[in-house]
Design an enzyme around this catalytic site. Structure first.
Site, PDB file in Angstrom:
ATOM      1  N   ARG A 244       0.070  14.488  13.156  1.00  6.52           N
ATOM      2  CA  ARG A 244       0.519  14.297  11.766  1.00  6.52           C
ATOM      3  C   ARG A 244       0.773  15.632  11.048  1.00  6.52           C
ATOM      4  O   ARG A 244       0.171  15.948  10.031  1.00  6.52           O
ATOM      5  CB  ARG A 244      -0.500  13.473  10.982  1.00  6.52           C
ATOM      6  CG  ARG A 244      -0.939  12.187  11.602  1.00  6.52           C
ATOM      7  CD  ARG A 244       0.115  11.116  11.702  1.00  6.52           C
ATOM      8  NE  ARG A 244       0.582  10.585  10.453  1.00  6.52           N
ATOM      9  CZ  ARG A 244      -0.007   9.621   9.755  1.00  6.52           C
ATOM     10  NH1 ARG A 244      -1.145   9.150  10.188  1.00  6.52           N
ATOM     11  NH2 ARG A 244       0.511   9.180   8.622  1.00  6.52           N
TER      12      ARG A 244
ATOM     13  N   CYS B 291      -5.034  12.621  12.727  1.00 10.84           N
ATOM     14  CA  CYS B 291      -5.769  11.356  12.609  1.00 10.84           C
ATOM     15  C   CYS B 291      -5.656  10.657  13.956  1.00 10.84           C
ATOM     16  O   CYS B 291      -5.072  11.179  14.903  1.00 10.84           O
ATOM     17  CB  CYS B 291      -5.205  10.493  11.481  1.00 10.84           C
ATOM     18  SG  CYS B 291      -3.684   9.680  11.924  1.00 10.84           S
TER      19      CYS B 291
ATOM     20  N   LYS C 209       0.844  -1.203   0.000  1.00  8.59           N
ATOM     21  CA  LYS C 209       0.000   0.000   0.000  1.00  8.59           C
ATOM     22  C   LYS C 209       0.874   1.247   0.000  1.00  8.59           C
ATOM     23  O   LYS C 209       0.643   2.178  -0.773  1.00  8.59           O
ATOM     24  CB  LYS C 209      -0.887   0.008   1.245  1.00  8.59           C
ATOM     25  CG  LYS C 209      -1.596   1.343   1.500  1.00  8.59           C
ATOM     26  CD  LYS C 209      -2.502   1.322   2.701  1.00  8.59           C
ATOM     27  CE  LYS C 209      -1.788   1.612   3.986  1.00  8.59           C
ATOM     28  NZ  LYS C 209      -1.515   3.028   4.272  1.00  8.59           N
ATOM     29  N   ASN C 210       1.901   1.256   0.850  1.00  3.09           N
ATOM     30  CA  ASN C 210       2.679   2.482   1.034  1.00  3.09           C
ATOM     31  C   ASN C 210       3.731   2.736  -0.040  1.00  3.09           C
ATOM     32  O   ASN C 210       4.471   3.716   0.034  1.00  3.09           O
ATOM     33  CB  ASN C 210       3.298   2.498   2.438  1.00  3.09           C
ATOM     34  CG  ASN C 210       2.228   2.711   3.490  1.00  3.09           C
ATOM     35  OD1 ASN C 210       1.068   2.976   3.166  1.00  3.09           O
ATOM     36  ND2 ASN C 210       2.585   2.550   4.748  1.00  3.09           N
TER      37      ASN C 210
ATOM     38  N   ARG D 217      -8.682  -0.604   4.543  1.00  3.06           N
ATOM     39  CA  ARG D 217      -7.781   0.426   3.997  1.00  3.06           C
ATOM     40  C   ARG D 217      -6.433  -0.191   3.643  1.00  3.06           C
ATOM     41  O   ARG D 217      -5.771   0.239   2.712  1.00  3.06           O
ATOM     42  CB  ARG D 217      -7.552   1.541   5.026  1.00  3.06           C
ATOM     43  CG  ARG D 217      -8.790   2.322   5.368  1.00  3.06           C
ATOM     44  CD  ARG D 217      -8.439   3.554   6.142  1.00  3.06           C
ATOM     45  NE  ARG D 217      -7.423   4.335   5.433  1.00  3.06           N
ATOM     46  CZ  ARG D 217      -6.896   5.448   5.917  1.00  3.06           C
ATOM     47  NH1 ARG D 217      -7.262   5.896   7.093  1.00  3.06           N
ATOM     48  NH2 ARG D 217      -5.995   6.123   5.226  1.00  3.06           N
TER      49      ARG D 217
ATOM     50  N   ASP E  18       4.541   0.489  12.079  1.00  2.00           N
ATOM     51  CA  ASP E  18       3.313  -0.092  11.508  1.00  2.00           C
ATOM     52  C   ASP E  18       3.129  -1.551  11.895  1.00  2.00           C
ATOM     53  O   ASP E  18       2.102  -2.144  11.576  1.00  2.00           O
ATOM     54  CB  ASP E  18       3.312   0.027   9.977  1.00  2.00           C
ATOM     55  CG  ASP E  18       3.173   1.471   9.535  1.00  2.00           C
ATOM     56  OD1 ASP E  18       3.380   1.744   8.344  1.00  2.00           O
ATOM     57  OD2 ASP E  18       2.890   2.330  10.393  1.00  2.00           O
TER      58      ASP E  18
HETATM   59  C1  EPZ Z   1       4.199   7.061   6.406  1.00  2.00           C
HETATM   60  O1  EPZ Z   1       3.432   8.101   6.994  1.00  2.00           O
HETATM   61  C2  EPZ Z   1       3.271   5.856   6.284  1.00  2.00           C
HETATM   62  N1  EPZ Z   1       2.154   6.174   5.418  1.00  2.00           N
HETATM   63  C3  EPZ Z   1       2.774   5.463   7.676  1.00  2.00           C
HETATM   64  O2  EPZ Z   1       1.961   4.299   7.522  1.00  2.00           O
HETATM   65  C4  EPZ Z   1       3.968   5.114   8.545  1.00  2.00           C
HETATM   66  O3  EPZ Z   1       3.526   4.792   9.848  1.00  2.00           O
HETATM   67  C5  EPZ Z   1       4.926   6.324   8.611  1.00  2.00           C
HETATM   68  O4  EPZ Z   1       5.305   6.700   7.260  1.00  2.00           O
HETATM   69  C6  EPZ Z   1       6.182   6.027   9.399  1.00  2.00           C
HETATM   70  O5  EPZ Z   1       6.847   4.947   8.810  1.00  2.00           O
HETATM   71  C7  EPZ Z   1       2.318   6.059   4.060  1.00  2.00           C
HETATM   72  O6  EPZ Z   1       3.378   5.715   3.575  1.00  2.00           O
HETATM   73  C8  EPZ Z   1       1.110   6.361   3.211  1.00  2.00           C
HETATM   74  P1  EPZ Z   1       6.313  10.332   8.620  1.00  2.00           P
HETATM   75  P2  EPZ Z   1       4.036   9.621   7.055  1.00  2.00           P
HETATM   76  O7  EPZ Z   1       6.290  11.609   7.884  1.00  2.00           O
HETATM   77  O8  EPZ Z   1       4.881   9.854   5.873  1.00  2.00           O
HETATM   78  C9  EPZ Z   1       6.496  13.564  12.091  1.00  2.00           C
HETATM   79  C10 EPZ Z   1       0.037   3.013   7.695  1.00  2.00           C
HETATM   80  O9  EPZ Z   1      -0.438   2.430   8.677  1.00  2.00           O
HETATM   81  N2  EPZ Z   1       6.373  14.591  11.032  1.00  2.00           N
HETATM   82  O10 EPZ Z   1       7.442   9.371   8.370  1.00  2.00           O
HETATM   83  O11 EPZ Z   1       2.891  10.518   7.309  1.00  2.00           O
HETATM   84  C11 EPZ Z   1       5.228  12.717  12.229  1.00  2.00           C
HETATM   85  O12 EPZ Z   1       4.281  13.375  13.047  1.00  2.00           O
HETATM   86  C12 EPZ Z   1       0.565   4.419   7.845  1.00  2.00           C
HETATM   87  O13 EPZ Z   1       0.168   2.500   6.542  1.00  2.00           O
HETATM   88  C13 EPZ Z   1       6.502  15.930  11.383  1.00  2.00           C
HETATM   89  O14 EPZ Z   1       6.685  16.267  12.546  1.00  2.00           O
HETATM   90  O15 EPZ Z   1       4.942   9.536   8.366  1.00  2.00           O
HETATM   91  C14 EPZ Z   1       5.770  11.466  12.866  1.00  2.00           C
HETATM   92  O16 EPZ Z   1       5.913  11.684  14.251  1.00  2.00           O
HETATM   93  C15 EPZ Z   1       0.316   4.968   9.233  1.00  2.00           C
HETATM   94  N3  EPZ Z   1       6.380  16.869  10.411  1.00  2.00           N
HETATM   95  C16 EPZ Z   1       7.165  11.318  12.241  1.00  2.00           C
HETATM   96  O17 EPZ Z   1       7.498  12.616  11.718  1.00  2.00           O
HETATM   97  C17 EPZ Z   1       6.169  16.544   9.104  1.00  2.00           C
HETATM   98  O18 EPZ Z   1       6.095  17.450   8.260  1.00  2.00           O
HETATM   99  C18 EPZ Z   1       7.234  10.314  11.098  1.00  2.00           C
HETATM  100  O19 EPZ Z   1       6.181  10.627  10.186  1.00  2.00           O
HETATM  101  C19 EPZ Z   1       6.036  15.178   8.761  1.00  2.00           C
HETATM  102  C20 EPZ Z   1       6.157  14.225   9.737  1.00  2.00           C
END
Ligand code: EPZ
Length: 429
Positions: free
Chosen positions: A131, A126, A22-23, A408, A316
C-alpha cells in the site's frame, strides 16, 4: 475478542437495508477540513472506521456531533453527522492513529490546502499489500507542495498555497484521485487529473465539493478538471449507498438460495458485479426500492473474473465471489490485479472444504458439493466477510474469529442476516 457463530444451510428471505458507503464517508469527512463552515453528512454508516476517523479529525481540532434519533426515525436508520473544522489547531496526523486507518493519510491534502503545511505519518502496509503512497505524494508535489520524508512522516509545505498543476497517474489510484481532487479545489489556477479513478465514491465526493463551491468537471471519467477557488462553504450531503455491501449481500443470497430485497441499493454502482452474479445463475431485478436478488434451486454456475478499477469487477468483492464459487458446478477462475496479497481468505475457505489452487495472482476454484463448518480466522475486512458467506452454506457450525475486521466495513451484519432467516449470532468475549 468478539466472534461470530454461524450455522449454515438456511436460505435467505426478506429485506436488507443497505448502509451509506464506507469508502465515500471517509473522504467526505476528510473534505470537511477544506472549509471553516459546517459540513452535514446524512446516511453515515455506524462503522469502526468512521469512529476512528472521528478521533483522528478531532485531533486536528474538528468538532463532530452525531444527531441522535429523531421522532419517526426507523430502527437503526443511518446517522447524521455535523462536522466543523472552523479552527484547525494541529496539522500533524500521528502514526498511532494513521496506522490504524490508512485512509486517514488523505488528510494531507486538505491540511496543506487550507493551512499551507502538514506532517502526516506514512500509513505503512497492511494485510493485503504494501500500500505505497508515492502517487499521493506525487500529486501533492504537482500542486506545488514541497515534500520531505523524515522519520516515517510526510512533511509537506506550501507557504504561498497550492498551485494548479497537471497530475497524470501512471496507474489508477482511488486515494491518489481523492488527494488530487481535494488539493486542487483550493489551489490557485486550474488543475487537470489524468487517468483519474472513476469509482462512484469519487463522484460522490466531487458532488459534495461542488455543493461546497468547488469548480470540478469530469468526475467519474478518467480526466477531471478543477478550477481552484479561494474558499469553500459548508453544505449538506447524503452519502451514497455502499456498493460493496450491496454486492456482498447479493453474493450471500446467491450462495444460500432465497429471495431478498437490498433496500436502497443502486444497480449502476455495481453493474459489472451484478452481471457476474447473473452469469452465476442469480436472478436480479432492479426496483425503485432497491435491488431484488434471488436464486432458486438451480445450481451456481462457474465464472471467470479479473478484478479491475471501476467500472470493472471490484477488488473489494473478489473474496466474496471466491466464497460463492466454492459451491459452483464446475471450475472458476479469479485473477486479482489490484493488490499483491489479497488471497488470504483462501486457506481459511480451504478449512471449510473448498478446493482452491493459487498460481501467483490467479486462483482456480473447483466447485464442491458441500462445505463443512469449522473455526476460521478473519484476516482483513473483505476476506472476513467471504468466510461468513461460505459459512452460511456450510453444514454445521462455523465460528469466525477476529470479527473486528468485519466491524470496520459492515454495519450490524449479524442483525441484517439473521433478520433474513440465517442462524448468525455474535459471541462477545
Ligand atoms: C481504496 O484504497 C479503497 N479504500 C480500497 O478499499 C479499495 O480496495 C481500493 O481503493 C481499490 O479500489 C478506501 O476507499 C478507503 P488505490 P486505496 O490507491 O485508495 C497502488 C476496503 O476494503 N498504489 O486505488 O488505498 C496500490 O498499492 C478497502 O474498503 C501505488 O502503487 O487504493 C494498489 O496496488 C481495501 N501507489 C493500486 O495502486 C500509490 O501511491 C490501487 O490502490 C497509491 C496506490
Amino acid at each position: 475478542m468478539d466472534r461470530i457463530r454461524i450455522v449454515g444451510g438456511k436460505p435467505l428471505h426478506g429485506s436488507i437495508p443497505i448502509s451509506g458507503a464506507k469508502n465515500a464517508t471517509l473522504p467526505l469527512m476528510i473534505a470537511s477540513l477544506l472549509t471553516r463552515d459546517t459540513l452535514i453528512l446524512d446516511n453515515v454508516p455506524r462503522l469502526a472506521d468512521v469512529l476512528l476517523l472521528q478521533r483522528i479529525l478531532s485531533n486536528h481540532g474538528v468538532d463532530i456531533t452525531i444527531k441522535g434519533k429523531r421522532p419517526g426515525d426507523v430502527e437503526h436508520s443511518n446517522q447524521t453527522m455535523h462536522i466543523s473544522a472552523a479552527d484547525i489547531v494541529d496539522t500533524t496526523a500521528p502514526y498511532e492513529l494513521v496506522s490504524k486507518m490508512r485512509g486517514s493519510f488523505w488528510v494531507l491534502a486538505p491540511l496543506v490546502a487550507r493551512m499551507g503545511r502538514a506532517k502526516v505519518s506514512m500509513p505503512g502496509g497492511c494485510a493485503i499489500g504494501t500500500r505505497p503512497v508515492d502517487l499521493l505524494i506525487m500529486a501533492m508535489e504537482r500542486l506545488g507542495a514541497k515534500i520531505e520524508i523524515d522519520g516515517g512522516y510526510v512533511i509537506a509545505n506550501a507557504d504561498n498555497g497550492l498551485e494548479g498543476g497537471e497530475i497524470e497517474f501512471p496507474k489508477v489510484t482511488v486515494g491518489g484521485t481523492h488527494v488530487a481532487l481535494m488539493g486542487a479545489c483550493l489551489a490557485s489556477g486550474t488543475s487537470v487529473i489524468e487517468n483519474a479513478a472513476r469509482e462512484p465514491e469519487i463522484v460522490d465526493v466531487a458532488d459534495c465539493l461542488i455543493k461546497m463551491g468547488a469548480r470540478i468537471s469530469g468526475a467519474g471519467t478518467s480526466r477531471i478538471v478543477v478550477e481552484g477557488v479561494a474558499k469553500l462553504s459548508g453544505t449538506r450531503h447524503s452519502v451514497l449507498p455502499d456498493r460493496i455491501e450491496t454486492g456482498t449481500y447479493a453474493m450471500a443470497v446467491a450462495m444460500t438460495g432465497g429471495d431478498v430485497l437490498l433496500e436502497g441499493a443502486r444497480p449502476e454502482l455495481l453493474q459489472n458485479a451484478l452481471d457476474v452474479l447473473s452469469q452465476a445463475g442469480a436472478e436480479i431485478s432492479a426496483t425503485n426500492a432497491g435491488i431484488r436478488i434471488a436464486r432458486n434451486d438451480a445450481g451456481i454456475r462457474p465464472v471467470d473474473v479479473t478484478t479491475a478499477p471501476f467500472p470493472g469487477f471490484p477488488t473489494d468483492l473478489q473474496a466474496q465471489l471466491m466464497a460463492l464459487m466454492t459451491r459452483a458446478r464446475g471450475t472458476s477462475r479469479i485473477t486479482e490485479t489490484i493488490f499483491e496479497n489479497r488471497f488470504m481468505h483462501v486457506q481459511e475457505l480451504a478449512r471449510l472444504g473448498a478446493h482452491i489452487h493459487l498460481d501467483g495472482q490467479n486462483a482456480t476454484i473447483e466447485g464442491v458439493d458441500r462445505l463443512t463448518g469449522a473455526p476460521v480466522m478473519a484476516t482483513d475486512l473483505r476476506a472476513s466477510v467471504s468466510l461468513v458467506i461460505a459459512a452460511l452454506a456450510a453444514e454445521g457450525e462455523t465460528m469466525v474469529n477476529r470479527v473486528y475486521h468485519l466491524d470496520r466495513g459492515f454495519e450490524r451484519l449479524e442483525d441484517k442476516l439473521s433478520r433474513c432467516g440465517a442462524t448468525v449470532e455474535r459471541i462477545s468475549g
